[in-house]
Design a protein around this motif. Structure first.
Motif, PDB file in Angstrom:
ATOM      1  N   ARG A 168       0.371   1.254  -6.117  1.00 44.86           N
ATOM      2  CA  ARG A 168      -0.909   0.023  -5.850  1.00 44.86           C
ATOM      3  C   ARG A 168      -1.078  -0.033  -7.120  1.00 44.86           C
ATOM      4  N   ASP A 170      -5.251  -0.934  -8.820  1.00 44.70           N
ATOM      5  CA  ASP A 170      -6.944  -1.369  -8.703  1.00 44.70           C
ATOM      6  C   ASP A 170      -6.826  -2.726  -8.631  1.00 44.70           C
ATOM      7  N   GLU A 171      -7.156  -3.902  -7.760  1.00 45.74           N
ATOM      8  CA  GLU A 171      -6.813  -4.844  -7.884  1.00 45.74           C
ATOM      9  C   GLU A 171      -8.526  -5.596  -8.158  1.00 45.74           C
ATOM     10  N   ARG A 172      -9.104  -4.775  -7.731  1.00 43.31           N
ATOM     11  CA  ARG A 172     -10.952  -5.662  -7.216  1.00 43.31           C
ATOM     12  C   ARG A 172     -11.416  -4.838  -8.615  1.00 43.31           C
ATOM     13  N   ALA A 217      -4.320  -7.979   1.137  1.00 45.56           N
ATOM     14  CA  ALA A 217      -4.834  -7.559   0.447  1.00 45.56           C
ATOM     15  C   ALA A 217      -5.253  -7.730  -0.971  1.00 45.56           C
ATOM     16  N   ASP A 218      -3.956  -8.314  -1.490  1.00 48.18           N
ATOM     17  CA  ASP A 218      -4.311  -7.971  -3.630  1.00 48.18           C
ATOM     18  C   ASP A 218      -5.165  -8.902  -3.606  1.00 48.18           C
ATOM     19  N   ARG A 220      -7.840 -10.410  -1.900  1.00 47.37           N
ATOM     20  CA  ARG A 220      -8.926 -10.408  -1.209  1.00 47.37           C
ATOM     21  C   ARG A 220     -10.208 -10.055  -2.226  1.00 47.37           C
ATOM     22  N   ASP A 221      -8.720  -8.597  -2.950  1.00 50.26           N
ATOM     23  CA  ASP A 221      -9.416  -7.496  -3.202  1.00 50.26           C
ATOM     24  C   ASP A 221      -9.772  -8.315  -5.054  1.00 50.26           C
ATOM     25  N   ARG A 222      -9.017  -9.090  -5.461  1.00 50.14           N
ATOM     26  CA  ARG A 222      -8.815  -9.986  -7.086  1.00 50.14           C
ATOM     27  C   ARG A 222     -10.048 -10.265  -6.481  1.00 50.14           C
ATOM     28  N   ALA A 224     -12.762 -10.226  -4.567  1.00 51.23           N
ATOM     29  CA  ALA A 224     -14.134  -9.933  -4.350  1.00 51.23           C
ATOM     30  C   ALA A 224     -13.992  -8.819  -5.682  1.00 51.23           C
ATOM     31  N   GLY A 225     -13.278  -8.566  -6.308  1.00 51.06           N
ATOM     32  CA  GLY A 225     -13.928  -8.230  -8.119  1.00 51.06           C
ATOM     33  C   GLY A 225     -14.482  -9.099  -8.742  1.00 51.06           C
TER      34      GLY A 225
END
Length: 359
Positions: A168, A170-172, A217-218, A220-222, A224-225
């Motif tokens: 994994r 830490d995308e966000r 997910a990648d 989405r999380d980026r 969100a960050g």
């Protein structure tokens, strides 16, 4: 009429001709044991005389319980993966570790729109393990098929399944660090260019509510960050494919608006998208970074970027690939493969600068 097929010479026949035991001849071909060079040369000459080219790989795989092949699933066309230097670096790191097992790598393209189409294809392959080399959909129907066959699986954050060991990122947190860099430079109007959120995505605007139904997910999380720093009212555009052309199109959608609404900064989810955003800014007569700042994600070498040095987040692409390969090696030896979480390194270039003064 076709000539009758000549029987394949056997290792025993080679050993008899060379005057050595079968086990000694086997060591010469495997390279896994000490054999005197004179003896080895005698075995190689006997093999050449008999037309023996080496052990039968199928028989070897049956004896050892392995096929010597690891499937690598790449979503979408392989063309797009090979155009992305980040994807190539991941595959390179993976190949380095698989070579040490040793195992070959079989690339398998999976349809974005109907991922289950490859299940009949997979059913015909003898595979020791499967790696989902890039972040694909969170839910992938091939996982059930592979798990039922007892095939170990490794993912790069996806599919999101406990049966898949994960490498994994830490995308966000990484995306938020790029956004904070821009916020610290005084930017308050920022736009975001995202990779695809769903398999049927087109290049179009999206809202924070769309993140709740995202299939990737990648992306989405980026996103969100980015929102963690600039808030839910910020304009965002997702792309059909994370390449330069779609980045340019998304960049124009963000920047080709009245100046009072135009973002002074763009946070892109990949370096290729960032290059597209820079091209869009130049086409609109905007200067980078004086009028608009741009950040990327990946830390790759991008052709056509000069004279810019992109401010970006550097992913350890090769290390991620090597970690996936090491996980495969561990599972093939019957050991558990611990999931690993990588972080990005922020690298400041010359594509970001202070927010322009309001006119």
């Amino acid at each position: 009429m076709a000539a009758p097929r000549q029987a394949r010479a056997t290792l025993r026949e080679v050993a008899d001709r060379a005057g050595v035991s079968t086990s000694t001849a086997s060591l010469v071909f495997s390279g896994k044991g000490p054999v005197a060079e004179e003896t080895a040369e005698r075995v190689r000459k006997a093999a050449a005389d008999l037309g023996y080219t080496g052990p039968n790989p199928l028989a070897s795989s049956l004896r050892h319980g392995r096929a010597g092949v690891v499937g690598v699933i790449v979503e979408g066309r392989l063309l797009h993966a090979f155009r992305d230097p980040f994807a190539v670096s991941v595959l390179d790191g993976l190949a380095q570790e698989l070579d040490a097992i040793p195992a070959g790598m079989l690339l398998i393209a999976q349809s974005q729109h109907d991922p289950g189409l490859i299940i009949p294809q997979l059913a015909g392959y003898a595979l020791d393990a499967v790696v989902f080399s890039l972040c694909g959909p969170m839910h992938n129907p091939v996982v059930d098929h592979l798990a039922a066959r007892g095939i170990p699986m490794v993912g790069n954050g996806s599919p999101d399944d406990l049966r898949v060991a994960q490498i994994r990122l830490d995308e966000r947190g990484a995306s938020a660090s790029a956004a904070r860099h821009l916020h610290d430079l005084g930017h308050r109007r920022a736009g975001h260019i995202a990779m695809q959120l769903r398999s049927d995505s087109t290049t179009a605007a999206f809202t924070p509510a769309d993140l709740g139904t995202a299939g990737y997910a990648d992306a989405r999380d980026r996103a969100a960050g980015f929102l963690d720093v600039f808030g839910d009212d910020s304009p965002m555009v997702e792309t059909e494919i994370p390449d330069v052309d779609q980045g340019r199109l998304a960049g124009r959608m963000l920047l080709d608006v009245p100046s009072e609404r135009r973002p002074t900064a763009v946070v892109a989810q990949s370096d290729l998208l960032a290059l597209g955003a820079i091209q869009a800014a130049e086409e609109l007569g905007l200067r980078v970074p004086q009028d608009v700042s741009v950040t990327g994600f990946d830390g790759i070498v991008v052709d056509g970027l000069a004279p810019y040095e992109l401010t970006t987040l550097v992913q350890p692409a090769t290390d991620k690939g090597r970690a996936a390969g090491a996980a495969v090696a561990a599972m093939l030896e019957g050991a558990p493969a611990a999931s690993i979480r990588f972080t990005c390194t922020f690298r400041e270039g010359n594509t970001t600068g202070p927010a322009p003064l309001e006119r």
